[in-house]
Write a protein that holds these residues in place. Sequence first.
Motif, PDB file in Angstrom:
ATOM      1  N   PRO A 143      72.855 117.127  55.632  1.00 33.37           N
ATOM      2  CA  PRO A 143      72.171 116.587  56.816  1.00 33.37           C
ATOM      3  C   PRO A 143      72.638 115.176  57.179  1.00 33.37           C
ATOM      4  CG  PRO A 143      70.586 117.613  55.353  1.00 33.37           C
ATOM      5  CD  PRO A 143      71.900 117.592  54.630  1.00 33.37           C
ATOM      6  N   ALA A 144      73.158 114.439  56.201  1.00 35.65           N
ATOM      7  CA  ALA A 144      73.667 113.090  56.477  1.00 35.65           C
ATOM      8  C   ALA A 144      74.989 113.131  57.232  1.00 35.65           C
ATOM      9  CB  ALA A 144      73.841 112.326  55.168  1.00 35.65           C
ATOM     10  N   GLY A 145      75.573 114.315  57.361  1.00 37.98           N
ATOM     11  CA  GLY A 145      76.809 114.459  58.121  1.00 37.98           C
ATOM     12  C   GLY A 145      78.067 114.538  57.281  1.00 37.98           C
ATOM     13  N   GLY A 146      77.942 114.472  55.977  1.00 40.70           N
ATOM     14  CA  GLY A 146      79.119 114.551  55.119  1.00 40.70           C
ATOM     15  C   GLY A 146      79.570 115.981  54.902  1.00 40.70           C
ATOM     16  N   THR A 147      80.864 116.167  54.732  1.00 45.48           N
ATOM     17  CA  THR A 147      81.427 117.485  54.427  1.00 45.48           C
ATOM     18  C   THR A 147      81.975 117.443  53.012  1.00 45.48           C
ATOM     19  OG1 THR A 147      82.009 117.828  56.737  1.00 45.48           O
ATOM     20  CG2 THR A 147      83.121 119.202  55.127  1.00 45.48           C
ATOM     21  N   HIS A 148      81.620 118.427  52.205  1.00 47.48           N
ATOM     22  CA  HIS A 148      81.995 118.460  50.793  1.00 47.48           C
ATOM     23  C   HIS A 148      82.491 119.856  50.437  1.00 47.48           C
ATOM     24  CE1 HIS A 148      79.939 114.600  50.291  1.00 47.48           C
ATOM     25  NE2 HIS A 148      79.026 115.103  51.091  1.00 47.48           N
ATOM     26  N   THR A 149      83.179 119.951  49.316  1.00 49.02           N
ATOM     27  CA  THR A 149      83.616 121.250  48.816  1.00 49.02           C
ATOM     28  C   THR A 149      83.161 121.411  47.375  1.00 49.02           C
ATOM     29  OG1 THR A 149      85.752 120.372  48.105  1.00 49.02           O
ATOM     30  CG2 THR A 149      85.666 121.382  50.277  1.00 49.02           C
ATOM     31  N   CYS A 150      83.007 122.658  46.965  1.00 51.89           N
ATOM     32  CA  CYS A 150      82.691 122.948  45.569  1.00 51.89           C
ATOM     33  C   CYS A 150      83.320 124.284  45.193  1.00 51.89           C
ATOM     34  CB  CYS A 150      81.184 122.957  45.322  1.00 51.89           C
ATOM     35  SG  CYS A 150      80.318 124.368  45.995  1.00 51.89           S
ATOM     36  N   LEU A 151      83.407 124.514  43.901  1.00 50.52           N
ATOM     37  CA  LEU A 151      83.991 125.740  43.367  1.00 50.52           C
ATOM     38  C   LEU A 151      82.908 126.641  42.817  1.00 50.52           C
ATOM     39  CD1 LEU A 151      86.985 124.316  41.300  1.00 50.52           C
ATOM     40  CD2 LEU A 151      87.135 125.711  43.345  1.00 50.52           C
ATOM     41  N   GLY A 152      83.071 127.932  43.022  1.00 50.98           N
ATOM     42  CA  GLY A 152      82.187 128.903  42.391  1.00 50.98           C
ATOM     43  C   GLY A 152      82.646 129.154  40.965  1.00 50.98           C
ATOM     44  N   SER A 153      81.835 129.856  40.209  1.00 55.43           N
ATOM     45  CA  SER A 153      82.185 130.211  38.839  1.00 55.43           C
ATOM     46  C   SER A 153      83.282 131.273  38.845  1.00 55.43           C
ATOM     47  CB  SER A 153      80.965 130.766  38.108  1.00 55.43           C
ATOM     48  OG  SER A 153      79.954 129.802  38.050  1.00 55.43           O
ATOM     49  N   PRO A 154      84.126 131.268  37.812  1.00 58.02           N
ATOM     50  CA  PRO A 154      85.168 132.296  37.739  1.00 58.02           C
ATOM     51  C   PRO A 154      84.563 133.687  37.573  1.00 58.02           C
ATOM     52  CG  PRO A 154      85.497 130.597  36.059  1.00 58.02           C
ATOM     53  CD  PRO A 154      84.196 130.331  36.704  1.00 58.02           C
ATOM     54  N   SER A 155      85.128 134.655  38.255  1.00 61.21           N
ATOM     55  CA  SER A 155      84.682 136.037  38.116  1.00 61.21           C
ATOM     56  C   SER A 155      85.883 136.962  38.306  1.00 61.21           C
ATOM     57  CB  SER A 155      83.582 136.352  39.135  1.00 61.21           C
ATOM     58  OG  SER A 155      84.095 136.303  40.435  1.00 61.21           O
ATOM     59  N   PRO A 156      85.763 138.200  37.849  1.00 63.26           N
ATOM     60  CA  PRO A 156      86.891 139.137  37.987  1.00 63.26           C
ATOM     61  C   PRO A 156      87.245 139.447  39.431  1.00 63.26           C
ATOM     62  CG  PRO A 156      85.246 139.990  36.463  1.00 63.26           C
ATOM     63  CD  PRO A 156      84.668 138.770  37.079  1.00 63.26           C
ATOM     64  N   VAL A 157      86.252 139.382  40.322  1.00 67.96           N
ATOM     65  CA  VAL A 157      86.494 139.621  41.749  1.00 67.96           C
ATOM     66  C   VAL A 157      85.956 138.438  42.535  1.00 67.96           C
ATOM     67  CG1 VAL A 157      86.436 142.140  41.570  1.00 67.96           C
ATOM     68  CG2 VAL A 157      84.338 140.904  42.001  1.00 67.96           C
ATOM     69  N   ALA A 158      86.492 138.228  43.715  1.00 72.76           N
ATOM     70  CA  ALA A 158      86.036 137.110  44.546  1.00 72.76           C
ATOM     71  C   ALA A 158      84.581 137.322  44.944  1.00 72.76           C
ATOM     72  CB  ALA A 158      86.904 136.984  45.790  1.00 72.76           C
ATOM     73  N   GLY A 159      83.787 136.254  44.855  1.00 74.29           N
ATOM     74  CA  GLY A 159      82.367 136.341  45.190  1.00 74.29           C
ATOM     75  C   GLY A 159      82.102 136.398  46.677  1.00 74.29           C
ATOM     76  N   ALA A 160      83.078 136.025  47.493  1.00 76.12           N
ATOM     77  CA  ALA A 160      82.899 136.046  48.949  1.00 76.12           C
ATOM     78  C   ALA A 160      84.268 136.140  49.605  1.00 76.12           C
ATOM     79  CB  ALA A 160      82.185 134.780  49.406  1.00 76.12           C
ATOM     80  N   ARG A 161      84.289 136.710  50.779  1.00 74.56           N
ATOM     81  CA  ARG A 161      85.522 136.741  51.562  1.00 74.56           C
ATOM     82  C   ARG A 161      85.726 135.390  52.234  1.00 74.56           C
ATOM     83  NH1 ARG A 161      86.791 142.413  53.856  1.00 74.56           N
ATOM     84  NH2 ARG A 161      85.598 143.700  52.428  1.00 74.56           N
ATOM     85  N   ILE A 162      86.970 135.086  52.542  1.00 74.44           N
ATOM     86  CA  ILE A 162      87.259 133.842  53.255  1.00 74.44           C
ATOM     87  C   ILE A 162      86.611 133.915  54.628  1.00 74.44           C
ATOM     88  CG2 ILE A 162      89.093 132.427  54.247  1.00 74.44           C
ATOM     89  CD1 ILE A 162      90.830 133.254  51.860  1.00 74.44           C
ATOM     90  N   GLY A 163      85.876 132.860  54.977  1.00 77.08           N
ATOM     91  CA  GLY A 163      85.144 132.808  56.238  1.00 77.08           C
ATOM     92  C   GLY A 163      83.694 133.246  56.131  1.00 77.08           C
ATOM     93  N   ALA A 164      83.308 133.813  54.973  1.00 85.15           N
ATOM     94  CA  ALA A 164      81.928 134.276  54.800  1.00 85.15           C
ATOM     95  C   ALA A 164      81.012 133.114  54.425  1.00 85.15           C
ATOM     96  CB  ALA A 164      81.874 135.342  53.713  1.00 85.15           C
ATOM     97  N   ASP A 165      79.737 133.240  54.799  1.00 79.91           N
ATOM     98  CA  ASP A 165      78.745 132.240  54.416  1.00 79.91           C
ATOM     99  C   ASP A 165      78.425 132.372  52.932  1.00 79.91           C
ATOM    100  OD1 ASP A 165      78.609 131.331  56.988  1.00 79.91           O
ATOM    101  OD2 ASP A 165      76.735 132.349  57.475  1.00 79.91           O
ATOM    102  N   VAL A 166      78.291 131.214  52.263  1.00 79.41           N
ATOM    103  CA  VAL A 166      77.987 131.173  50.837  1.00 79.41           C
ATOM    104  C   VAL A 166      76.919 130.116  50.612  1.00 79.41           C
ATOM    105  CG1 VAL A 166      78.926 130.734  48.532  1.00 79.41           C
ATOM    106  CG2 VAL A 166      80.358 131.820  50.253  1.00 79.41           C
ATOM    107  N   GLU A 167      75.922 130.451  49.817  1.00 81.82           N
ATOM    108  CA  GLU A 167      74.877 129.486  49.499  1.00 81.82           C
ATOM    109  C   GLU A 167      75.383 128.503  48.443  1.00 81.82           C
ATOM    110  OE1 GLU A 167      70.152 129.691  48.844  1.00 81.82           O
ATOM    111  OE2 GLU A 167      71.332 130.947  47.511  1.00 81.82           O
ATOM    112  N   VAL A 168      75.016 127.244  48.608  1.00 80.12           N
ATOM    113  CA  VAL A 168      75.423 126.165  47.708  1.00 80.12           C
ATOM    114  C   VAL A 168      74.182 125.376  47.333  1.00 80.12           C
ATOM    115  CG1 VAL A 168      76.771 124.029  47.555  1.00 80.12           C
ATOM    116  CG2 VAL A 168      77.698 125.976  48.764  1.00 80.12           C
ATOM    117  N   VAL A 169      74.135 124.888  46.095  1.00 79.43           N
ATOM    118  CA  VAL A 169      73.081 123.959  45.669  1.00 79.43           C
ATOM    119  C   VAL A 169      73.774 122.646  45.350  1.00 79.43           C
ATOM    120  CG1 VAL A 169      71.300 123.471  43.954  1.00 79.43           C
ATOM    121  CG2 VAL A 169      71.673 125.811  44.741  1.00 79.43           C
TER     122      VAL A 169
END
Length: 137
Positions: free
Chosen positions: A68-94
Amino acid sequence: MLQSPLAASGTVAVLPHALLLLGAAGALGYLGWQSLVLRIRGVRATGVCVKHTYRERGIRVVVRFSTPAGGTHTCLGSPSPVAGARIGADVEVVYDPRKPDNAEVPPISVGTGFSLLTIASLVAVAGVWLLVWIAFF
């Protein structure tokens, strides 16, 4: 030539090991606390999967999110045998609102934080024990 009592007893050689243990305990404690902070004061946001990284432990999603402050950040998901999301898909972040770079893709493991803090405590006890040994023996 005069020698100090510590040098004569050989305990000075143990001092770097004690300091190394205490430094390692501090680093492990910091990492453990950062992991627990997300469980304590984490805020949920929706990000977008921007790419995948491929490592020997599996595929990790890279998620870009905004605060909400306007900053853009990136984070990594945990490693898994298959991708957890397709590129361009919405993903929840904490993320930590005080330090948005501290972010994870759920599920967030409490066990990692507690494990790191437990190991940090044990390593710190060993480091303090060596310092006491140097001082009194």
